[in-house]
Enzyme design. Structure first.
Site, short mmCIF file in Angstrom:
data_model
loop_
_atom_site.label_atom_id
_atom_site.label_comp_id
_atom_site.label_asym_id
_atom_site.label_seq_id
_atom_site.Cartn_x
_atom_site.Cartn_y
_atom_site.Cartn_z
N CYS B 102 0.82 -1.21 0.00
CA CYS B 102 0.00 0.00 0.00
C CYS B 102 0.86 1.26 0.00
CB CYS B 102 -0.92 0.03 1.21
SG CYS B 102 -2.34 -1.03 1.03
N VAL B 103 2.15 1.11 0.12
CA VAL B 103 3.01 2.30 0.18
C VAL B 103 3.93 2.34 -1.03
CG1 VAL B 103 4.49 3.70 1.64
CG2 VAL B 103 3.00 2.01 2.68
#
Lengths: 167, 103
Positions: B102-103
Site C-alpha cells: 500500500c506504500v
C-alpha cells in the site's frame, strides 16, 4: 452509461481534520496511494490535522491511549483506560506504533509528504485553522504548497471523476 | 489469464497485462510493453527493472519508498521514469507480479 461507471478516478481531494497518528496516516496513505495510481491528488489539512504538517511535531504524532477502545496490549489483551492515562504511556505506545509502521515501509510524515509531492500531489493548509492556531507558513513542512480557504478548496474539485474524501 | 504475443513470442499474462511466468521475461518484451503505454525504456529504466526482478526473486516485498532508496533513482525520478504508475508500471515491465504493497 455502463462505460462511464467503469471510468477510473481522475482526481481526489482528501481532508485530514484530526491530529492523531492514525488519522494523519490514513490521509497520507490514501493520498500517496492515489498519486501512485496516477490520480491527481490534493491533500488538505485543517484543525488538529495541521499537526500532520507542522515541522516541529509532524514526526512525533501520538495515538490516543485514553478513550480508544480499539487499543490492545501486545498479546491481544485489553488495554485499560486508566493505564493509558499514566505518564509516558501514550508516548511509549505511539513510538512503538511508529516503529512498527516503519517496518512496513511507512515513512514518517515528513518523508511521506515528500513522496506525495514528488509524484505531483499537492498539500494545503486551511486558512481558518492556521489563523485560529496563530501559525505561519514557515511553521509548516516545505511540502505545503499554500494556505487556502475552503472556497479555494472547492474550486479545485472540478472535473467529472473527482471525489472528496474526509478521513 | 491470457496469452499475448509480445515481441514475437506468446507470453502468459494476467488480465491486467502482468506476466504470470517471470522466466518468460526479456528486455524486448519489456520494451514492447512500455511502448504500448507510450514509454521508451532507456538504461535507467532497465536498472530499475533489474533491481525489481532481483528483489522479487529474493522474496522481498516492494514499496515505492524502498525502490526510491535503492540508489538508482529517487521517488521523484521514479515518477518521471514511469509516469502515472511508478511501481505498477515498472513491475509490469519487469515481468513480476502486480505490487501488493500500500506504500
Amino acid at each position: 452509461m455502463s462505460n462511464l461507471e467503469q471510468k477510473p478516478l481522475d482526481k481526489v481531494l482528501i481532508i485530514c481534520a484530526k491530529g492523531n497518528l492514525e488519522d494523519v496516516y490514513a490521509a497520507l496513505v490514501m493520498a500517496n496511494g492515489a498519486v501512485m495510481e496516477g490520480i491527481e491528488t490534493k491533500l488538505f489539512f485543517t484543525f488538529f490535522g495541521l499537526e500532520g504538517i507542522l515541522k516541529k511535531r509532524m514526526d512525533k504524532l501520538h495515538t490516543a491511549t485514553v478513550g480508544n477502545p480499539g487499543m490492545r496490549m501486545p498479546g491481544d489483551l485489553p488495554f485499560p483506560t486508566l493505564l493509558g492515562a499514566l505518564p509516558f504511556v501514550e508516548a511509549g505506545v505511539s513510538s512503538m506504533m511508529r516503529s512498527e509502521m516503519d517496518k512496513l515501509d511507512m515513512p514518517p510524515p515528513s518523508e511521506f509528504l515528500e513522496m506525495i509531492t514528488a509524484g505531483g500531489g499537492e498539500v494545503f493548509a486551511c486558512k481558518l485553522a492556521v489563523e485560529m492556531f496563530k501559525l505561519k507558513k514557515e511553521d509548516f513542512s516545505p511540502e505545503v504548497k499554500d494556505i487556502i480557504t475552503i472556497g479555494q478548496f472547492y474550486e479545485m474539485a472540478t472535473g467529472q471523476n473527482t471525489q472528496i474524501i474526509f478521513t | 489469464m491470457a496469452e499475448k504475443t509480445i515481441a514475437g513470442k506468446s507470453i502468459a499474462v494476467t488480465d491486467e497485462g502482468y506476466l504470470t511466468n517471470t522466466s518468460q521475461w526479456s528486455k524486448e518484451i519489456a520494451m514492447e510493453m512500455a511502448k504500448e503505454d507510450g514509454i521508451d525504456l532507456g538504461p535507467k529504466h532497465f536498472e530499475i527493472l533489474e533491481y525489481l526482478r532481483k528483489e522479487v526473486a529474493a522474496g522481498e516485498s516492494l514499496s515505492i519508498r524502498k525502490v526510491g532508496k535503492s540508489g538508482i533513482a529517487d521517488v521523484k525520478e521514479l515518477y518521471q521514469l514511469f509516469p502515472g504508475g511508478p511501481l505498477k508500471l515498472s513491475s509490469k515491465y519487469a515481468g513480476i507480479p502486480k505490487p501488493t504493497s500500500c506504500v
